[in-house]
Design a protein around this motif. Structure first.
Motif, mmCIF file in Angstrom:
data_model
loop_
_atom_site.group_PDB
_atom_site.id
_atom_site.type_symbol
_atom_site.label_atom_id
_atom_site.label_comp_id
_atom_site.label_asym_id
_atom_site.label_seq_id
_atom_site.Cartn_x
_atom_site.Cartn_y
_atom_site.Cartn_z
ATOM 1 N N MET A 1 0.724 -1.171 -0.051
ATOM 2 C CA MET A 1 -0.062 0.049 -0.120
ATOM 3 C C MET A 1 0.594 1.159 -0.051
ATOM 4 S SD MET A 1 -3.360 0.723 0.226
ATOM 5 C CE MET A 1 -3.916 2.362 0.529
ATOM 6 N N GLU A 2 0.494 2.373 -0.937
ATOM 7 C CA GLU A 2 1.448 3.304 -1.115
ATOM 8 C C GLU A 2 0.750 4.330 0.003
ATOM 9 O OE1 GLU A 2 1.477 4.675 -5.228
ATOM 10 O OE2 GLU A 2 3.292 3.651 -5.718
ATOM 11 N N SER A 3 1.771 5.195 0.328
ATOM 12 C CA SER A 3 1.231 6.253 1.504
ATOM 13 C C SER A 3 0.668 7.428 0.529
ATOM 14 C CB SER A 3 2.505 6.728 2.181
ATOM 15 O OG SER A 3 3.538 7.311 1.448
ATOM 16 N N GLN B 1 2.146 8.567 -3.282
ATOM 17 C CA GLN B 1 1.146 8.809 -4.439
ATOM 18 C C GLN B 1 1.563 10.213 -5.077
ATOM 19 O OE1 GLN B 1 -2.482 7.854 -3.012
ATOM 20 N NE2 GLN B 1 -2.540 5.944 -2.962
ATOM 21 N N LYS B 2 1.481 11.301 -4.226
ATOM 22 C CA LYS B 2 1.661 12.753 -4.812
ATOM 23 C C LYS B 2 3.009 12.928 -5.444
ATOM 24 C CE LYS B 2 -0.931 15.158 -1.008
ATOM 25 N NZ LYS B 2 -0.754 15.869 -0.066
ATOM 26 N N ILE B 3 4.135 12.153 -4.847
ATOM 27 C CA ILE B 3 5.524 12.229 -5.536
ATOM 28 C C ILE B 3 5.367 11.655 -6.885
ATOM 29 C CG2 ILE B 3 7.924 11.565 -5.450
ATOM 30 C CD1 ILE B 3 7.709 12.458 -2.522
ATOM 31 N N ALA B 4 4.647 10.625 -6.734
ATOM 32 C CA ALA B 4 4.590 9.681 -8.360
ATOM 33 C C ALA B 4 3.516 10.641 -9.185
ATOM 34 C CB ALA B 4 3.997 8.301 -7.793
ATOM 35 N N ARG B 5 2.680 10.953 -8.678
ATOM 36 C CA ARG B 5 1.957 12.079 -10.058
ATOM 37 C C ARG B 5 2.788 13.201 -10.244
ATOM 38 N NH1 ARG B 5 -2.454 10.874 -6.342
ATOM 39 N NH2 ARG B 5 -1.827 13.165 -5.246
ATOM 40 N N VAL C 1 4.078 5.671 -12.615
ATOM 41 C CA VAL C 1 5.138 5.802 -11.787
ATOM 42 C C VAL C 1 4.967 5.025 -10.172
ATOM 43 C CG1 VAL C 1 6.869 7.347 -10.456
ATOM 44 C CG2 VAL C 1 5.832 7.789 -12.964
ATOM 45 N N ARG C 2 5.809 4.294 -9.932
ATOM 46 C CA ARG C 2 5.873 3.656 -8.669
ATOM 47 C C ARG C 2 7.164 4.213 -7.700
ATOM 48 N NH1 ARG C 2 1.547 2.586 -9.674
ATOM 49 N NH2 ARG C 2 0.491 1.024 -10.564
ATOM 50 N N VAL C 3 7.072 4.685 -6.619
ATOM 51 C CA VAL C 3 7.860 5.418 -5.673
ATOM 52 C C VAL C 3 7.890 4.596 -4.824
ATOM 53 C CG1 VAL C 3 8.916 7.113 -4.743
ATOM 54 C CG2 VAL C 3 7.351 7.622 -6.494
ATOM 55 N N SER C 4 9.542 4.256 -4.437
ATOM 56 C CA SER C 4 9.765 3.233 -3.284
ATOM 57 C C SER C 4 9.250 3.822 -1.778
ATOM 58 C CB SER C 4 11.277 2.791 -3.112
ATOM 59 O OG SER C 4 12.072 4.179 -3.187
ATOM 60 N N PRO C 5 9.246 3.183 -0.660
ATOM 61 C CA PRO C 5 8.705 4.015 0.517
ATOM 62 C C PRO C 5 9.702 4.818 0.972
ATOM 63 C CG PRO C 5 8.276 1.510 0.681
ATOM 64 C CD PRO C 5 9.076 1.758 -0.698
ATOM 65 N N ASP C 6 10.899 4.750 0.814
ATOM 66 C CA ASP C 6 11.947 5.617 1.397
ATOM 67 C C ASP C 6 12.191 6.794 0.232
ATOM 68 O OD1 ASP C 6 13.459 4.416 -0.624
ATOM 69 O OD2 ASP C 6 15.140 4.137 0.563
ATOM 70 N N LEU C 7 11.469 7.054 -0.895
ATOM 71 C CA LEU C 7 11.417 7.831 -2.019
ATOM 72 C C LEU C 7 12.786 8.079 -2.684
ATOM 73 C CD1 LEU C 7 9.602 10.643 0.087
ATOM 74 C CD2 LEU C 7 8.434 8.884 -1.275
ATOM 75 N N SER C 8 13.425 7.160 -2.509
ATOM 76 C CA SER C 8 14.791 6.889 -3.156
ATOM 77 C C SER C 8 14.811 6.410 -4.638
ATOM 78 C CB SER C 8 15.920 6.535 -2.351
ATOM 79 O OG SER C 8 15.800 4.977 -2.208
ATOM 80 N N ILE C 9 13.861 5.722 -5.089
ATOM 81 C CA ILE C 9 13.810 5.091 -6.361
ATOM 82 C C ILE C 9 12.348 5.146 -6.985
ATOM 83 C CG2 ILE C 9 14.057 2.874 -7.505
ATOM 84 C CD1 ILE C 9 15.883 1.957 -5.296
#
Length: 111
Positions: free
Chosen positions: A1-3, A7-11, A38-46
């Motif tokens: 589940m994405e936070s 989701q905001k960063i992915a958009r 776009v799928r962003v990792s939980p730590d927002l690094s990838i």
């Protein structure tokens, strides 16, 4: 589940990358590259970026060129989102072949 933050960063990344690829492919002609997800990792690094490429015959060649220039694309993205993000994630590009899969399923159902 994405936070919600993921989701905001992915958009944001999807919107900006779409604009970057639109400008770059306008020069090439007869090629359309769109960012489907776009799928962003939980730590927002990838960030895993899924591209829909038309015509699909050129998809492998174009994806190879995009991966070769991934650092340049990341730099352009960083320039565009520098006021929204502290650190721009590493980008990994993949072909989104869901449209080809749908076509294949439709062909099988028609038989």
């Amino acid at each position: 589940m994405e936070s919600t933050r993921q989701q905001k960063i992915a958009r944001l990344i999807q919107k900006e990358l779409s604009e970057i690829f639109r400008q770059q492919t306008a020069k090439m002609g007869n090629v359309l590259v769109s960012v489907s997800a776009v799928r962003v990792s939980p730590d927002l690094s990838i960030a895993r970026v899924y591209l829909s490429i038309f015509p699909s015959e050129k998809a492998d060649e174009i994806l190879k060129n995009i991966n070769a220039s991934a650092k340049t694309v990341r730099y352009e993205l960083a320039q565009r989102v520098r006021y929204q993000l502290r650190k721009t994630p590493e980008l990994s590009f993949f072909v989104d072949d869901s449209l080809d899969y749908i076509e294949h399923i439709d062909e099988l159902l028609k038989k």
